[in-house]
Design a protein around this motif. Structure first.
Motif, short mmCIF file in Angstrom:
data_model
loop_
_atom_site.label_atom_id
_atom_site.label_comp_id
_atom_site.label_asym_id
_atom_site.label_seq_id
_atom_site.Cartn_x
_atom_site.Cartn_y
_atom_site.Cartn_z
N THR A 1 67.52 52.01 -38.36
CA THR A 1 68.17 51.86 -39.66
C THR A 1 67.27 52.36 -40.78
OG1 THR A 1 67.33 49.60 -39.85
CG2 THR A 1 69.55 49.87 -38.98
N HIS B 1 67.24 49.44 -33.16
CA HIS B 1 68.28 48.73 -32.41
C HIS B 1 67.75 48.38 -31.02
CE1 HIS B 1 72.81 48.68 -31.12
NE2 HIS B 1 72.29 47.47 -31.27
N SER C 1 72.01 54.27 -40.41
CA SER C 1 71.19 54.37 -39.21
C SER C 1 71.31 55.78 -38.65
CB SER C 1 71.61 53.35 -38.15
OG SER C 1 72.79 53.75 -37.48
N ASN D 1 71.15 57.60 -35.07
CA ASN D 1 71.17 57.43 -33.62
C ASN D 1 70.88 58.78 -33.00
OD1 ASN D 1 72.38 55.36 -31.37
ND2 ASN D 1 72.75 57.48 -30.83
N SER E 1 68.40 40.91 -36.00
CA SER E 1 69.43 41.93 -36.16
C SER E 1 68.81 43.18 -36.78
CB SER E 1 70.55 41.43 -37.07
OG SER E 1 71.43 42.49 -37.39
N PHE E 2 69.28 44.33 -36.34
CA PHE E 2 68.74 45.58 -36.88
C PHE E 2 69.54 46.09 -38.07
CE2 PHE E 2 72.27 47.73 -35.13
CZ PHE E 2 72.22 49.07 -35.48
N SER E 3 70.69 45.47 -38.36
CA SER E 3 71.56 46.00 -39.40
C SER E 3 70.93 45.86 -40.78
CB SER E 3 72.91 45.28 -39.37
OG SER E 3 73.89 46.03 -40.04
N HIS F 1 75.87 51.03 -42.56
CA HIS F 1 75.69 49.65 -42.12
C HIS F 1 75.68 48.69 -43.30
CE1 HIS F 1 74.58 50.36 -37.84
NE2 HIS F 1 74.25 51.54 -38.32
N GLN G 1 68.04 54.28 -31.97
CA GLN G 1 68.84 54.06 -33.18
C GLN G 1 68.00 53.26 -34.16
OE1 GLN G 1 72.63 52.15 -32.63
NE2 GLN G 1 73.31 52.59 -34.71
#
Length: 212
Positions: free
Chosen positions: A84, A165, A131, A133, A124-126, A116, A82
């Motif tokens: 972003t 992620h 994103s 996946n 954090s990946f946000s 997101h 996943q």
């Protein structure tokens, strides 16, 4: 709608599972079929009355994850990635990533696009954007080609300012991780302060964080 999705899987289970195993051609046929099915799914309604099309893979299933079973979805050599994509470069990045996915002998068996919002946690990946996946079901014979693909896929993400992620990661190198998460040193400093004897660690921590 969920019942319809489950019914669809049960009705076409043989063909869907065969697609997971034979890879590129059946998956492409399935994608074309479902795309065509949803294009003509408005039932002749006027634009104002037209319901939003719902795709089979939009549905979140129960925690048992029995539809489809995880061992069929990804297989013994499969994994999930996943990543972003910042909103300003989303179109270019997603197009390039999907083209990369189509170039390999085992394209993703599922591809999910999510929206997101950015936060300020150290690792954090946000992100303010989206994103992708993607879940892969490669065979053992695909190991070398998938390793080359993953290198290109992650480098593509780094080029566009993406993040991976970490709870789903199985492939990142330490160098890639450090470029994806430039604030990792701040995280390490906090960890060393609160865990000076390094009692809390995992295989991922040793692979991506630990400095020799």
């Amino acid at each position: 709608q969920k019942q319809r999705a489950v019914g669809f899987y049960r009705a076409f289970r043989l063909f869907i599972n065969l697609g997971f195993h034979l890879q590129q051609i059946p998956i492409r046929l399935f994608n074309n079929f479902y795309f065509a099915l949803n294009r003509r799914g408005d039932g002749g309604k006027q634009d104002g009355d037209r319901a939003k099309p719902e795709m089979f893979l939009e549905h979140n299933f129960d925690k048992s994850y029995t539809v489809p079973p995880p061992d069929i979805l990804c297989g013994p050599h499969g994994y999930t990635v996943q990543i972003t994509i910042p909103q300003p470069v989303a179109k270019e990045a997603i197009t390039e990533m999907l083209e990369l996915c189509q170039s390999i002998p085992c394209p993703p068996v599922t591809t999910i696009l999510r929206l997101h919002r950015r936060d300020d946690y150290l690792i954090s990946f946000s992100e303010d954007g989206y994103s992708l996946n993607v879940e892969f079901h490669p065979k053992k014979r695909h190991a070398r080609k998938m390793a080359i693909f993953m290198e290109k896929f992650i480098e593509c993400g780094i080029k566009y300012g993406s993040r991976v992620h970490l709870p789903k990661d199985m492939t990142l190198t330490k160098d890639q991780f450090q470029r994806l998460y430039p604030r990792y040193k701040e995280f390490l400093a906090l960890k060393r302060h609160w865990d000076p004897e390094a009692l809390f660690q995992s295989d991922m921590y040793r692979r991506l964080f630990e400095e020799k």
